[in-house]
Design a protein around this motif. Structure first.
Motif, PDB file in Angstrom:
ATOM      1  N   TYR A  59       0.846  -1.192   0.000  1.00  0.00           N
ATOM      2  CA  TYR A  59       0.000   0.000   0.000  1.00  0.00           C
ATOM      3  C   TYR A  59       0.878   1.237   0.000  1.00  0.00           C
ATOM      4  CZ  TYR A  59       1.073   0.948   4.907  1.00  0.00           C
ATOM      5  OH  TYR A  59       1.731   1.256   6.078  1.00  0.00           O
ATOM      6  N   ASN A  60       0.267   2.343  -0.398  1.00  0.00           N
ATOM      7  CA  ASN A  60       1.012   3.600  -0.483  1.00  0.00           C
ATOM      8  C   ASN A  60       0.207   4.705   0.185  1.00  0.00           C
ATOM      9  OD1 ASN A  60       3.154   5.324  -1.352  1.00  0.00           O
ATOM     10  ND2 ASN A  60       1.838   6.066  -3.000  1.00  0.00           N
ATOM     11  N   ASN A  66       7.833   6.108   1.577  1.00  0.00           N
ATOM     12  CA  ASN A  66       7.782   4.642   1.602  1.00  0.00           C
ATOM     13  C   ASN A  66       9.102   4.085   1.105  1.00  0.00           C
ATOM     14  OD1 ASN A  66       7.233   1.824   0.862  1.00  0.00           O
ATOM     15  ND2 ASN A  66       5.101   2.344   1.273  1.00  0.00           N
ATOM     16  N   ASN A  69       8.963  -0.390  -1.045  1.00  0.00           N
ATOM     17  CA  ASN A  69       8.730  -0.798  -2.431  1.00  0.00           C
ATOM     18  C   ASN A  69       9.116   0.326  -3.383  1.00  0.00           C
ATOM     19  OD1 ASN A  69       7.774  -1.785  -4.866  1.00  0.00           O
ATOM     20  ND2 ASN A  69       5.810  -2.464  -4.043  1.00  0.00           N
ATOM     21  N   HIS A  72       6.481   2.386  -5.474  1.00  0.00           N
ATOM     22  CA  HIS A  72       5.657   3.461  -4.912  1.00  0.00           C
ATOM     23  C   HIS A  72       6.209   4.845  -5.245  1.00  0.00           C
ATOM     24  CE1 HIS A  72       3.080   0.689  -2.962  1.00  0.00           C
ATOM     25  NE2 HIS A  72       3.904   0.331  -1.996  1.00  0.00           N
ATOM     26  N   ASN A  75       4.418   7.116  -7.730  1.00  0.00           N
ATOM     27  CA  ASN A  75       3.128   7.713  -7.405  1.00  0.00           C
ATOM     28  C   ASN A  75       3.262   9.011  -6.614  1.00  0.00           C
ATOM     29  OD1 ASN A  75       1.958   5.326  -8.501  1.00  0.00           O
ATOM     30  ND2 ASN A  75       2.212   4.296  -6.534  1.00  0.00           N
ATOM     31  N   GLN A 175       5.247   5.186 -12.755  1.00  0.00           N
ATOM     32  CA  GLN A 175       3.869   4.727 -12.875  1.00  0.00           C
ATOM     33  C   GLN A 175       3.545   4.557 -14.348  1.00  0.00           C
ATOM     34  OE1 GLN A 175       0.391   6.062 -10.287  1.00  0.00           O
ATOM     35  NE2 GLN A 175      -0.107   7.106 -12.209  1.00  0.00           N
ATOM     36  N   PHE A 227       3.997  -2.716  -8.230  1.00  0.00           N
ATOM     37  CA  PHE A 227       2.784  -2.441  -7.468  1.00  0.00           C
ATOM     38  C   PHE A 227       1.598  -2.356  -8.419  1.00  0.00           C
ATOM     39  CE2 PHE A 227      -0.125   0.766  -5.464  1.00  0.00           C
ATOM     40  CZ  PHE A 227      -0.542  -0.046  -4.407  1.00  0.00           C
ATOM     41  N   ARG A 229      -2.685  -1.727  -8.406  1.00  0.00           N
ATOM     42  CA  ARG A 229      -3.837  -1.299  -7.625  1.00  0.00           C
ATOM     43  C   ARG A 229      -5.072  -1.246  -8.516  1.00  0.00           C
ATOM     44  NH1 ARG A 229      -2.441   5.076  -6.388  1.00  0.00           N
ATOM     45  NH2 ARG A 229      -2.304   5.785  -8.562  1.00  0.00           N
ATOM     46  N   GLY A 243       1.532  -5.663  -3.957  1.00  0.00           N
ATOM     47  CA  GLY A 243       2.897  -5.181  -4.176  1.00  0.00           C
ATOM     48  C   GLY A 243       3.938  -6.226  -3.852  1.00  0.00           C
TER      49      GLY A 243
END
Length: 433
Positions: A59-60, A66, A69, A72, A75, A175, A227, A229, A243
């Motif tokens: 999760y982010n 973060n 990972n 992330h 993003n 991304q 990752f 989502r 992730g």
């Protein structure tokens, strides 16, 4: 050979117990198990995820840096910074003996900033890989000479250790689409270990003797992340996150030197058994997880990791290599953010996190794995500024490590961590944004 290291570990615990029973010799060190290898492993984790018993790969949180990972980082919307400190207390028991050690640590530091907002981002960080911190002390009596010339020699031997492996890392996240991100990080991994022995005598006719083993070296590492989502899975506000990150094995070319001090003289030796040049190999690490947010207020996440410590190699301590085994860790965490509702109630002004994790451990002794069960609770305190996205995280931890079976050491672990998360420290919003 396992018995030899096992006896050495019991000596380590027994001497720590002797210190804890005397206030002027109170131990200020970490886990007794950090004496083995190059220290106890430290997980790569974001500052907020530690309160969840997780690393944060699945999760982010947009306002918190973060580290777990690299994907992330693609993003990023704000410039972010994070760092923190921790204090742990270890209550060790072995048979009828007990001891208490304390350890203060500085956690990772990280800076992140977007190159293309929400599309491409960079990260730079410094974080520990392993930590070794211990202090052992034992007093002995030896009789020297014979008959009338016999002398009673009372002496104490202290063994202190500190250091470990650290990682300086820089990476990029991209991304590719609103659903999928990837990332890569390159790092320099440094080892710096000090293992010092001091012999002191009650009889002033004998001089104290000190020698130190210093191990140092560096190499380069690689880490990858991905990752995925999916929003609006069951309703318009939910989101599913999946992730994973992979850290490749690292082989460090290291040097070990012994320095001795006696009577004000220092002698350095770099040639000899278990001295000079050698390799230290750190294992493969794979971490993966899944998170689900039914809405903006709550999130539930489960993550697991694997570390191939059975492949660990240390040319300077080959007798210990059989003690290392593959490590598996599983964690489950839940978070609740009532501040999003805009409520004026006092208890609604914080972020709440709760988690638990089980770690099989990277050591196996006398047929027993040195596992760790840990519970954690976190409180996120928002910055009072009206336009600030920064926050401070306070995390409380309680855990159990090891076992009293087979005359091994069991530890109760109490910990508190304080982390600072800064947002928008590098950029100013355009006036018309």
């Amino acid at each position: 050979m396992k018995k030899v290291v096992f006896i050495a570990l019991l000596f380590c615990v027994g001497s720590t117990v002797a210190m804890a029973q005397s206030e002027d010799r109170k131990a200020k060190s970490g886990s007794v198990y950090s004496k083995l290898g190059i220290g106890f492993p430290v997980d790569i984790a974001s500052t907020s995820a530690r309160s969840l018993g997780l690393s944060g790969v699945s999760y982010n949180e947009i306002n918190v840096a973060n580290l777990a990972n690299p994907a992330h980082w693609g993003n990023l919307v704000y410039g972010l910074g994070a760092g923190g400190v921790g204090l742990e207390s270890f209550d060790a028991s072995q048979g009828d003996n007990t001891a208490q050690n304390t350890h203060f640590s500085i956690d990772q530091f990280q800076l992140q900033f977007p190159v293309i907002r929400g599309k491409l981002g960079l990260s730079a960080s410094f974080s520990p890989v392993t930590q070794s911190t211990f202090r052992n002390y034992q007093e002995n009596v030896r009789y020297v000479g014979e008959g009338a010339a016999q002398d009673t020699l009372v002496y104490g031997i202290e063994n202190r250790g500190s250091g470990g492996a650290n990682r300086a890392e820089i990476g990029v996240g991209w991304q590719i689409s609103p659903q999928f991100s990837v990332g890569y990080a390159a790092s320099a991994v440094f080892i710096s270990l000090d293992d010092q022995f001091t012999g002191a005598f009650a009889n002033t006719g004998y001089q104290s003797v000190t020698y130190k083993l210093e191990t140092s070296g560096y190499s380069f590492g690689n880490r990858f992340g991905a990752f995925f989502r999916q929003s609006e899975l069951f309703n318009e506000d939910d989101e599913l996150g999946i992730g994973a990150s992979v850290s490749l094995p690292v082989t460090i070319g290291a040097q070990r030197e012994q320095t001795s001090t006696q009577g004000g003289r220092t002698i350095a030796i770099s040639d000899g058994p278990q001295l000079g040049n050698g390799d230290i190999r750190l294992p493969l690490n794979i971490t993966a997880g899944v998170s689900y947010q039914p809405g903006q207020l709550t999130m539930l996440a489960a993550e697991g990791s694997y570390e191939g410590w059975s492949d660990f190699k240390n040319d300077f301590k080959p007798s210990e290599e059989d003690l290392f085994t593959d490590r598996y860790k599983m964690g489950l965490g839940f978070q609740y953010f009532p501040y999003i509702t805009g409520s004026n109630k006092f208890l609604s002004q914080f972020k709440y996190r709760l988690g638990a994790s089980y770690d099989t451990g990277h050591l196996e002794m006398q047929g027993q794995k040195i596992n760790t069960l840990k519970f954690s609770f976190g409180l996120g305190i928002l910055s009072p500024g009206p336009n600030s996205n920064s926050s401070m995280d306070l995390s409380l931890e309680y855990g159990l490590r090891g076992t009293n079976s087979a005359n091994l050491v069991k530890e109760q672990i109490w910990g508190v961590r304080l982390s600072l998360n800064l947002a928008e420290i590098m950029f100013f919003r355009p006036k018309l944004q």
